[in-house]
Design an enzyme around this catalytic site. Structure first.
Site, PDB file in Angstrom:
ATOM      1  N   HIS A  33      -1.982  16.265   9.545  1.00 17.44           N
ATOM      2  CA  HIS A  33      -2.682  15.510  10.598  1.00 17.44           C
ATOM      3  C   HIS A  33      -4.158  15.913  10.706  1.00 17.44           C
ATOM      4  O   HIS A  33      -4.838  15.491  11.630  1.00 17.44           O
ATOM      5  CB  HIS A  33      -1.954  15.653  11.944  1.00 17.44           C
ATOM      6  CG  HIS A  33      -0.629  14.947  11.987  1.00 17.44           C
ATOM      7  ND1 HIS A  33       0.206  14.981  13.075  1.00 17.44           N
ATOM      8  CD2 HIS A  33       0.019  14.180  11.076  1.00 17.44           C
ATOM      9  CE1 HIS A  33       1.309  14.274  12.825  1.00 17.44           C
ATOM     10  NE2 HIS A  33       1.217  13.792  11.618  1.00 17.44           N
TER      11      HIS A  33
ATOM     12  N   HIS B 165       7.654  10.476   4.442  1.00 19.44           N
ATOM     13  CA  HIS B 165       8.644   9.543   4.986  1.00 19.44           C
ATOM     14  C   HIS B 165       9.664   9.112   3.936  1.00 19.44           C
ATOM     15  O   HIS B 165      10.747   8.653   4.278  1.00 19.44           O
ATOM     16  CB  HIS B 165       7.954   8.337   5.629  1.00 19.44           C
ATOM     17  CG  HIS B 165       7.410   8.644   6.989  1.00 19.44           C
ATOM     18  ND1 HIS B 165       7.286   7.699   7.987  1.00 19.44           N
ATOM     19  CD2 HIS B 165       6.966   9.802   7.536  1.00 19.44           C
ATOM     20  CE1 HIS B 165       6.782   8.266   9.079  1.00 19.44           C
ATOM     21  NE2 HIS B 165       6.569   9.538   8.826  1.00 19.44           N
TER      22      HIS B 165
HETATM   23  C1  HEM Z   1       6.231  17.198  12.801  1.00 16.07           C
HETATM   24  C2  HEM Z   1       6.635  15.963  12.991  1.00 16.07           C
HETATM   25  C3  HEM Z   1       5.741  14.779  12.836  1.00 16.07           C
HETATM   26  C4  HEM Z   1       5.602  13.770  13.729  1.00 16.07           C
HETATM   27  C5  HEM Z   1       6.332  13.615  15.045  1.00 16.07           C
HETATM   28  C6  HEM Z   1       4.615  12.863  13.186  1.00 16.07           C
HETATM   29  C7  HEM Z   1       4.220  11.689  13.799  1.00 16.07           C
HETATM   30  C8  HEM Z   1       3.183  10.894  13.368  1.00 16.07           C
HETATM   31  C9  HEM Z   1       2.725   9.726  14.065  1.00 16.07           C
HETATM   32  C10 HEM Z   1       3.323   9.177  15.364  1.00 16.07           C
HETATM   33  C11 HEM Z   1       1.681   9.226  13.366  1.00 16.07           C
HETATM   34  C12 HEM Z   1       0.878   7.977  13.727  1.00 16.07           C
HETATM   35  C13 HEM Z   1       1.677   6.774  13.271  1.00 16.07           C
HETATM   36  C14 HEM Z   1       1.351   5.488  14.014  1.00 16.07           C
HETATM   37  O1  HEM Z   1       0.175   5.160  14.183  1.00 16.07           O
HETATM   38  O2  HEM Z   1       2.302   4.838  14.405  1.00 16.07           O
HETATM   39  C15 HEM Z   1       1.486  10.070  12.213  1.00 16.07           C
HETATM   40  C16 HEM Z   1       0.523   9.897  11.253  1.00 16.07           C
HETATM   41  C17 HEM Z   1       0.404  10.670  10.126  1.00 16.07           C
HETATM   42  N1  HEM Z   1       1.286  11.659   9.715  1.00 16.07           N
HETATM   43 FE1  HEM Z   1       2.682  12.536  10.859  1.00 16.07          FE
HETATM   44  N2  HEM Z   1       4.183  13.332  11.980  1.00 16.07           N
HETATM   45  C18 HEM Z   1       4.842  14.501  11.724  1.00 16.07           C
HETATM   46  C19 HEM Z   1       4.724  15.265  10.576  1.00 16.07           C
HETATM   47  C20 HEM Z   1       3.972  14.908   9.482  1.00 16.07           C
HETATM   48  C21 HEM Z   1       4.080  15.529   8.184  1.00 16.07           C
HETATM   49  C22 HEM Z   1       5.066  16.632   7.823  1.00 16.07           C
HETATM   50  C23 HEM Z   1       3.166  14.910   7.380  1.00 16.07           C
HETATM   51  C24 HEM Z   1       2.875  15.124   5.931  1.00 16.07           C
HETATM   52  C25 HEM Z   1       3.128  16.215   5.248  1.00 16.07           C
HETATM   53  C26 HEM Z   1       2.496  13.916   8.182  1.00 16.07           C
HETATM   54  C27 HEM Z   1       1.470  13.125   7.762  1.00 16.07           C
HETATM   55  C28 HEM Z   1       0.840  12.173   8.531  1.00 16.07           C
HETATM   56  C29 HEM Z   1      -0.406  11.528   8.166  1.00 16.07           C
HETATM   57  C30 HEM Z   1      -1.251  11.862   6.952  1.00 16.07           C
HETATM   58  C31 HEM Z   1      -0.673  10.563   9.154  1.00 16.07           C
HETATM   59  C32 HEM Z   1      -1.834   9.562   9.176  1.00 16.07           C
HETATM   60  C33 HEM Z   1      -1.451   8.390   8.308  1.00 16.07           C
HETATM   61  C34 HEM Z   1      -2.515   7.324   8.122  1.00 16.07           C
HETATM   62  O3  HEM Z   1      -3.627   7.422   8.640  1.00 16.07           O
HETATM   63  O4  HEM Z   1      -2.185   6.340   7.445  1.00 16.07           O
HETATM   64  N3  HEM Z   1       3.029  13.924   9.441  1.00 16.07           N
HETATM   65  N4  HEM Z   1       2.428  11.071  12.239  1.00 16.07           N
END
Ligand code: HEM
Ligand SMILES: *[C@@H]1O[C@H](CO)[C@@H](O)[C@H](O)[C@H]1NC(C)=O
Ligand SMILES: *[C@@H]1O[C@H](CO)[C@@H](O)[C@H](O)[C@H]1NC(C)=O
Length: 336
Positions: free
Chosen positions: A209, A82
């Site tokens: 994820h 982010h």
């Molecule tokens: C492809 C598009 C992506 C979308 C639409 C997306 C969307 C999201 C959403 C909606 C969440 C949950 C947030 C919440 O609870 O409000 C999330 C969590 C997360 N995302 Fe993504 N994401 C994307 C790509 C990525 C990428 C590229 C990475 C890292 C390289 C990433 C790493 C993570 C991680 C590790 C979590 C969990 C965070 C935690 O537990 O604190 N995401 N993402």
């Protein structure tokens, strides 16, 4: 980026070599020495002389944080993502609201879900004790993401260093450019392409994820309104238990239902079984152009890990401030 583009132009002009081109070349050389956003300035030895303990200090801060709370590994990987997608990897996400800053932390995609700020702040404070004013917050974010991956069994990679910190943040850009769970495949692909990342990079990076949690409000529509061909019915009803149709928006569920705390390729196996939690997860395996990449990673954890590492390196070098651009913040949450 501008400086790198100018260097390419120089070579083309030299081949043409005429008088006008020589003048242009001088202008380009001047511009490229005074502009400082170019990947070529990075080095994995950047702090070897100025702060030799920086990397080990940061690694131990990250290890401590992850051993205290395993989910923190996920949160730190996401924090770096982010950061990089908004103005480049410049630690803009860390800035809090102030008279001159409208914080990105309040963006729809960040508020109430992006976390790990205090871990970065404390790693920075440790580093400042021995080498004040030397190590950027942007580099700490990049190192923290790598160290977090390693801490939960994910791949390692070499992080090139020399990023500098922004003096600005952009809530508007954050809301416009961070992907959303409701984006369709074409939008996701073009969003990542805008950052120099391919569709394959996007699928590999989405494999992050395999870790972490999402709030009910981000997947509610999918588990109640998803059709049988799009979501496994048993999975939908399991997830509905802690995510009621009305209320419960902040309740959490694991993004990878099988092994939420370890870095593996179950995320991709889930997608093939129609058990992706977010709509943006399942859309990567929904009859479109990325299906084959998901299949490949579901079969080979080694390929996934090595592609993830390469894509993280690419992501961590988006639009950097280097040289004398930006600053080295004293504390990560505010400009100097
Ligand atoms: C492809 C598009 C992506 C979308 C639409 C997306 C969307 C999201 C959403 C909606 C969440 C949950 C947030 C919440 O609870 O409000 C999330 C969590 C997360 N995302 Fe993504 N994401 C994307 C790509 C990525 C990428 C590229 C990475 C890292 C390289 C990433 C790493 C993570 C991680 C590790 C979590 C969990 C965070 C935690 O537990 O604190 N995401 N993402
Ligand atoms: C997060 O942002 C949304 C929309 O911008 C807003 O409705 C919500 O109140 C914010 N939540 C928090 C906790 O700040
Ligand atoms: C299901 O879809 C309808 C129509 O788009 C919408 O009004 C409703 O809020 C959705 N349900 C959930 C739980 O999101």
């Amino acid at each position: 980026m501008a400086a790198c583009a100018a260097m390419v132009n120089n070579k083309m002009i030299m081949r043409n070599s005429n008088k006008n081109a020589a003048v242009l070349l001088l202008i380009f050389l001047f511009l490229s020495s005074s502009t400082s956003t170019c990947k070529a300035h990075l080095s994995s030895h950047f702090y070897d002389h100025t702060c030799p303990n920086a990397l080990s200090t940061i690694r131990s801060a990250i290890r401590t944080a992850v051993s205290r709370e395993r989910r923190m590994a996920a949160s730190l990987v996401r924090l770096h993502f982010h950061d990089c997608f908004v103005q480049g990897c410049d630690a803009s996400i860390l800035l809090k609201d102030s008279p001159s800053i409208t914080s990105e932390r309040n963006a729809f995609q960040n508020n109430a879900s992006v976390r790990g700020f205090e871990v970065i702040d404390s790693a920075k404070a440790e580093v400042e004790k021995t080498c004040p004013g030397v190590v950027s917050c942007a580099d700490i974010l990049a190192l923290a993401a790598r160290d977090a991956s390693v801490a939960v069994g994910g791949p390692s990679w070499s992080v090139k260093l020399g990023r500098r910190d922004s003096t600005t943040a952009s809530l508007t850009l954050a809301e416009a450019q961070l992907p959303r769970a409701t984006d369709d495949l074409q939008k996701l692909i073009s969003n990542f392409a805008g950052k120099g990342l391919t569709a394959e990079d996007m699928v590999a990076l989405s494999g992050a994820h395999t870790l972490g949690q999402a709030r009910c409000l981000t997947f509610k529509d999918r588990i109640y309104n998803g059709t049988g061909s799009d979501i496994d019915a048993g999975f939908a009803s399991t997830r509905q238990r802690r995510c009621p149709a009305t209320g419960g928006d902040e309740n959490l569920a694991a993004l990878d239902l099988v092994t939420p705390n370890s870095f593996d390729n179950n995320y991709f196996k889930n997608l093939i079984q129609k058990k992706g939690l977010l709509a943006s997860d399942q859309i990567l395996f929904s009859g479109g152009s990325t299906d084959n990449v998901v299949s490949k990673y579901s079969r080979s954890p080694a390929t996934f890990k090595s592609d993830f590492a390469s894509a993280m390196i690419k992501m961590s070098e988006i639009d950097l401030l280097t040289g004398s651009a930006g600053q080295i913040r004293k504390i990560c949450s505010a400009i100097n």
